[in-house]
Structure formats: structure tokens, C-alpha cells
Design a protein around this motif. Structure first.
Motif: not given
Length: 658
Positions: A320-326
Motif C-alpha cells: 500500500a505504501r508503494l502504491a501511494l509512493s508512485a
């Protein structure tokens, strides 16, 4: 019902941190690092002691919170760069490489793989945001934290499924996205067979929330609203309707095991209420360090719950962090943190488990096998994990096997082995969780992943020959097939192998090689290639490549991936028939989905960019990618090392550029 599985603790690395204030702006930090392989070096256990400039650490943490709260600018100044600079400085302050044996600790931490649990009495450091190995730790690793506290801890409840969820949203009526988040979470949970109670706005008052938590046995509590500290009282809590606080004073004697707090306020306040829920018995708590935009908070929660279907809590938080860090200048991802073991898994499924997951099946054991498991649980009494050592103690102590083993290796040698296993089977108290679990058939003890594999494999062995009950023979064969985990080297230290120890009992009193399954597919302990269609053989070999580096047996999950990655035409046609969802699953399983940038860690994406930049006029080739992946200190190199191969030698053997 949503199922809550035992932690995969065999792959967990634990960083134990103790901070001792020395009163002059300096603190002594004591570090210990424990991985699945253990922390011992011969008869010793390594502890790292470092004097840390604690005033500097606090200043850097404050600066980090300011970066997180800062609004995006139009000047081109990247907040991600600012955050990475502070994270790097904080990492150097906590792990000064000029200091004693700290470089050894940093090297071991870099070479470790898998989920990371930070067990600490330190309440200031945002461990997830340390900029470590050119990547934020929370984006590079599945990380959770376990706080060490002085006050009395309530015995928590270990659950096997999320049957009921209490969802509280927008208590003050000023956060419309929080209300939508609550409704979306409830919709997702209900689709998984979970009974949900939703309290919004004036329904989310202190009396009704406390009564719900007290009177009903909820497995999940999700809150989206504000977090505040009571003036005068100094206690931190969740803001409910009429600005009443749900804090540790108002929490009931038992709270749900899983808690998600989407609360907008300061890091310290959220951390305090997360710890309060852990003290009152929660097993996994997700919280936010700083205030986050409503829409982004809702997106993170939805992404997290969606991913829980297939991932552990730690993996879901990281993804979820990676998805938002896009979005390079959006730091919402950096505010979310996980308290508890990151290897805990919550999987979706209906109340009757129509998905066919084995975790809810009731296995049946013969009396002898039940005696083995009872002895194993007795050996692990008072400890969190039932390990391979405990299971081996159960096997060699069983009435069915012990006489045969004694006749084979002698009573003195068997006594030596038993004493050795008993001594190493006692876990260091520092490894025990601060939040204990409700006693069940194992006294609150959870089987490790290795033991779980053995039990499931034993059931498969029984089924293969038409039996419905697992025997001692099945457990023994499955245990030997698994490689016996860490118990094997303990037995070998006594001058005997696990195979010598157990082959007698497994073969019904005849000594000989490791027993095999009596089916046409296997012989001499190996799959017979002539019994497999070439497509099946390809899928099996692919599954083997997926499983061996993780130290696992080939499970149904890996075998299905094997069919996909090997291009099974039968699976392709079956998935295509399922419509658009089936076609999406097909693209993922067959490796045909074009991944977005958020699917990669920043370090991996940088490696791919660097490889392409070296030869920009041609398609990115295998050798170029492998050359960047196998740079010194990389986790890819660590994988080859775990397989017994020197990554630098492999790198030198690659075709040269051009």
C-alpha cells in the motif's frame, strides 16, 4: 469469515533495540539482530553497544515530521529528497559506522532478507523511514514494530478468523472521506463473509462504541477520524462524537486483535494510542504518524484491505505504501506504520471456507500421532512458537518410536540428543512477545511455518494411501522430507543425523534410507519424470525454483504459479473462460502484465534505469539487468549466496556490454 493465519516466523528477522538515557544528551543503544538462522556465533551471541547523540536523533525526528506535514511546493523542491536526506542522517546517527563493531551489524542487517520486526523500548525513531541502502526501510522491507513497555499487559486473543468487525468513521461530521472510507471497508469485509457494524457521526459516541466493544466479540476495529490528547489528563485517545475520547482508561478489558487507526494528528499521539491498544491485547495495529489528506487516507485503507486477501499484514502495508509512493511528491505513504508481527496473515474466504483453504480443515490424527503433537506442545509450553526442535522432541519421545530409536542408537546417545534438544528448545525470554495470547489447544503456542508444512504434508501422505487419519509414520516421513529445520544441526552436534535417528521408526523397525511415499508418482523420495506430462514437469520445476530459495516445500500456491509461469495452455483456456477477471489473473500468473513503476522498489527501478542508460539505443538485455542486480550488497546477491553461489563470480561470467 476472514481467516487469520499463524505468523511465518521462520523467515522473520528481529532487530532488538534498547535505549538507555545517559543524562547528557547521549543515550546508549543496545542492538541484537536475530534471523531465521539465529543470532549465535558458536557458543556466543553478538550484542552491539553504541553511544548515540540522542538530542540529535530527536531533532532529526522532529525535522522528519515537519517534512511529512509540509505541503507540496511549485518550486520543484522534492519533499521525497528532503525526507531521504533526513532519513539518511538519522540512519547514520543510529548506526555510526566509525563506532566499534557497528559495521558488522549494518552488514548483517543488509544481508538479511524477508520481514523485519523492530522490538524496542524506544518511542521516538520512525524506523520505517530510515534511508537504508539507498531506499526507505518501509518501502524496501515488510516491517513491524513491537514496543517494550513497563506497565501490565492484558493477555490478548489469538483468532483464527475475522468474523465480526466494528467500523467507526467521521465521529465529528467534519471528514466526509472518513465516512466513505468506513462504508467502503465494511463493503469489502462483508464481501468476505464478515459481519460488520458501522457507526458514523452521532452514532460514533463514546457510550455506544465502548458498549459494542465490551458486549460483542469483535475481531477487527477500524477507526477513521481524529486523534487527540486530553487536556490535563495527558492521555491520548480517539476522538468520538461530542469530542469525547476513547483512550486507555475507557478501553474495555479485551480489545479486538486487529486494529486500524486512520487518525490525523501528531506522530506521538498516534503511537501512544497504538501502544494502548497493544497493551489491552491487540495483536496487530496500523496507525499514522502525522495527519494525512482524507482522500489519501481512504485510498491507503482500501488498498491495505484489498491486499490482505493474498498477503501478510507487513506485505500489505508495504505494498500500500508503494502504491501511494508512485506520486513522487506525495508522502502519505510515509505516515503509516504497523505495530505487531509483520508476518501475520489475514486471508479472505467465506464462512464455510469455500475457497478450499486448508487452514480451517480439521485434521484427524491417530492416537500415536496425537501423542507426538501433545509432547511437542508440552515441550514448547509457555513459548510463542512450536518449532522443529519441539516437534522432534515429540517424535523421539513417543511410545511408538522411542523403543526402536533406543535399539538403533543406544540409550546413552538418545539421552544426549534429548538433553541437547531440550536445552535449545527453551527460547530466550527476550524473544517472547510482550502481548501474550489466549490459551488454546497449544497453550497459546503457534506452529512455525516449518511445523505447519510438516503437518499438512503428513495429511497428504495419509490421503495418498487412502487413510483419513494421520499416523506417526506420516509425521516422521513429512518431517524428514522437510529437512528437519534447525533441529537437524542440533542433532548432528551429538554425532548422529536426523535421518539415522528417525529412519528406523519411520520404516517400521527396519533401518535404512529416508522413507518415501508409496505412490506411483514417487520413488526413492523423488518425483518420477516418466510419470509426468512435459507441461506438468515444467510447472513442477518452476515451482521448485520458487520454493527452494525460501526454504519451503512446494505448496499448491507455488505449483499454481509454476503452471502460470511455465505457460500452461490448459490453465490459460480455463482462466480465459472466466471473463475479464480471469484474463487479468491470466496476465499476472503468466507474467504478461506490464508492471507499473509502483510495483518495483525504488532501488530495483533505479537499477533498471541504470542498466537502460548504459545502452540506451537498444532494448534492455538480460546481461545488463543481471549486472546491475548483482552489485555488491544487493538482496539479489544474497539470494544466490543462500543457494551456495558466489554472486560476484556469476556477475563476472555474464556477457560483456555491447
Amino acid at each position: 469469515m476472514t481467516t487469520f493465519e499463524a505468523p511465518d516466523s521462520d523467515s522473520l528477522t528481529t532487530l532488538d533495540v534498547r535505549a538507555r538515557d545517559k543524562g547528557d544528551g547521549t543515550a546508549q543503544y543496545l542492538y541484537q539482530l536475530r534471523s531465521a538462522e539465529g543470532s549465535a556465533i558458536g557458543p556466543l551471541e553478538q550484542e552491539y553497544s553504541v553511544d548515540v547523540h540522542q538530542s540529535l536523533v530527536r531533532m532529526l525526528c522532529t525535522k522528519m515530521n515537519k517534512v511529512l506535514r509540509a505541503k507540496p511546493t511549485t518550486s520543484g523542491q522534492s519533499r521525497v529528497v528532503d525526507l531521504s536526506r533526513v532519513g539518511h542522517a538519522l540512519c547514520e546517527a543510529l548506526f555510526p559506522l566509525r563506532y566499534g563493531n557497528v559495521p558488522d551489524l549494518v552488514t548483517r542487517l543488509r544481508e538479511s532478507s524477508g520481514p523485519l520486526l523492530v522490538r524496542t523500548d524506544e518511542m521516538v525513531v520512525p524506523w520505517e523511514l530510515l534511508f537504508f541502502e539507498d531506499e526507505f526501510l518501509g518501502l524496501n522491507r515488510e516491517i513491524g514494530r513491537r514496543s517494550v513497555v513497563q506497565r501490565r499487559v492484558v493477555h490478548g486473543r489469538r483468532i483464527r478468523g475475522i468474523n465480526r468487525a466494528l467500523i467507526v468513521g467521521d465521529p465529528l461530521g467534519d471528514l466526509p472521506d472518513a465516512a466513505r472510507e468506513a462504508e467502503n471497508v465494511a463493503e469489502w469485509m462483508r464481501a468476505k463473509g464478515t459481519e460488520c457494524t458501522v457507526l458514523l457521526r452521532d452514532q460514533a459516541n463514546l457510550a455506544d462504541v465502548v458498549m459494542e466493544l465490551s458486549e460483542r466479540r469483535y475481531d477487527l476495529f477500524h477507526y477513521c477520524g481524529h486523534v487527540a490528547t486530553a487536556s490535563g489528563a495527558g492521555t491520548t485517545g480517539l476522538v468520538l462524537h461530542d469530542r469525547m475520547l476513547l483512550d486507555e482508561r475507557a478501553l474495555p478489558s479485551e480489545v479486538p486483535p486487529v486494529v486500524f487507526i486512520n487518525g490525523c494528528k501528531s506522530a506521538g499521539r498516534v503511537e501512544n494510542i497504538c501502544v494502548s491498544f497493544m497493551v489491552m491485547g491487540a495483536q496487530a495495529v496500523v496507525g499514522t504518524r502525522t495527519e494525512v489528506p482524507e482522500e489519501k487516507a481512504r485510498r491507503f485503507a482500501e488498498e491495505f484491505y484489498r491486499l490482505l486477501t493474498d498477503m501478510t499484514t507487513g506485505a500489505a502495508v508495504r505494498a500500500a505504501r508503494l502504491a501511494l509512493s508512485a506520486d513522487d511528491d506525495d508522502l502519505t505513504w510515509a505516515s503509516f506504520m504497523l505495530y505487531g508481527d509483520p508476518t501475520v496473515r489475514i486471508t479472505g474466504g467465506g464462512g464455510s471456507d469455500q475457497q478450499g483453504g486448508r487452514q480451517d480443515e480439521k485434521l484427524d490424527f491417530e492416537d500415536g500421532a496425537q501423542d507426538v503433537l501433545s509432547r511437542a506442545f508440552d515441550a514448547a509450553k509457555g513459548q510463542r512458537l512450536l518449532t522443529s526442535v519441539h516437534l522432534l522432541l515429540g517424535l523421539i519421545g513417543s511410545a511408538e518410536l522411542r523403543p526402536r530409536i533406543t535399539a538403533s542408537i543406544g540409550a546413552d546417545r538418545l539421552t544426549q540428543v534429548t538433553e541437547r534438544l531440550t536445552s535449545v528448545g527453551v527460547v530466550d525470554p527476550r524473544e517472547e512477545p510482550e502481548v501474550s495470547q489466549e490459551p488454546d489447544e497449544g497453550g497459546g503456542t503457534v506452529p512455525s511455518d516449518t511445523v505447519t508444512h510438516v503437518i499438512i504434508r503428513a495429511d497428504e501422505l495419509a490421503s495418498a494411501v487412502g487413510r483419513t487419519r494421520v499416523s506417526v509414520h506420516d509425521l516422521t516421513v513429512a518431517f524428514l522430507e522437510s529437512g528437519a529445520g534447525t533441529s537437524s544441526r542440533e542433532v548432528e552436534s551429538c554425532g548422529v543425523t536426523v535421518e539415522q535417528l528417525l529412519s528406523v521408526g519411520a520404516m517400521g523397525g527396519e533401518s535404512g534410507p529416508t522413507p518415501t511415499v508409496g505412490t506411483p508418482l514417487t520413488g526413492r523420495g523423488r518425483i518420477q519424470p516418466e510419470q509426468l506430462d512435459p507441461a506438468v514437469a515444467h510447472a513442477v520445476r518452476t515451482a521448485l525454483a520458487l520454493s527452494v530459495p525460501r526454504g519451503e516445500v512446494i505448496g499448491t500456491y507455488a505449483l499454481l504459479l509454476g503452471f502460470g509461469l511455465s505457460g500452461s495452455s490448459v490453465l490459460r483456456e480455463a482462466l480465459t473462460a472466466q471473463g475479464e477477471r480471469g484474463r487479468r489473473a491470466l496476465r499476472l500468473l503468466f507474467g504478461e502484465e506490464d508492471p507499473g513503476g509502483a510495483a518495483f522498489s525504488r532501488r530495483t527501478l533505479a537499477a533498471l534505469e541504470a542498466a537502460h542508460a548504459a545502452e540506451p539505443d537498444r532494448p534492455l538485455g538480460e546481461a545488463a539487468v543481471l549486472r546491475t542486480l548483482l552489485k555488491p550488497g544487493s538482496t539479489a546477491g544474497g539470494l544466490l549466496k543462500s543457494l551456495g553461489v558466489d554472486p560476484e563470480a556469476v556477475r563476472k561470467s555474464l556477457p560483456p556490454p555491447g
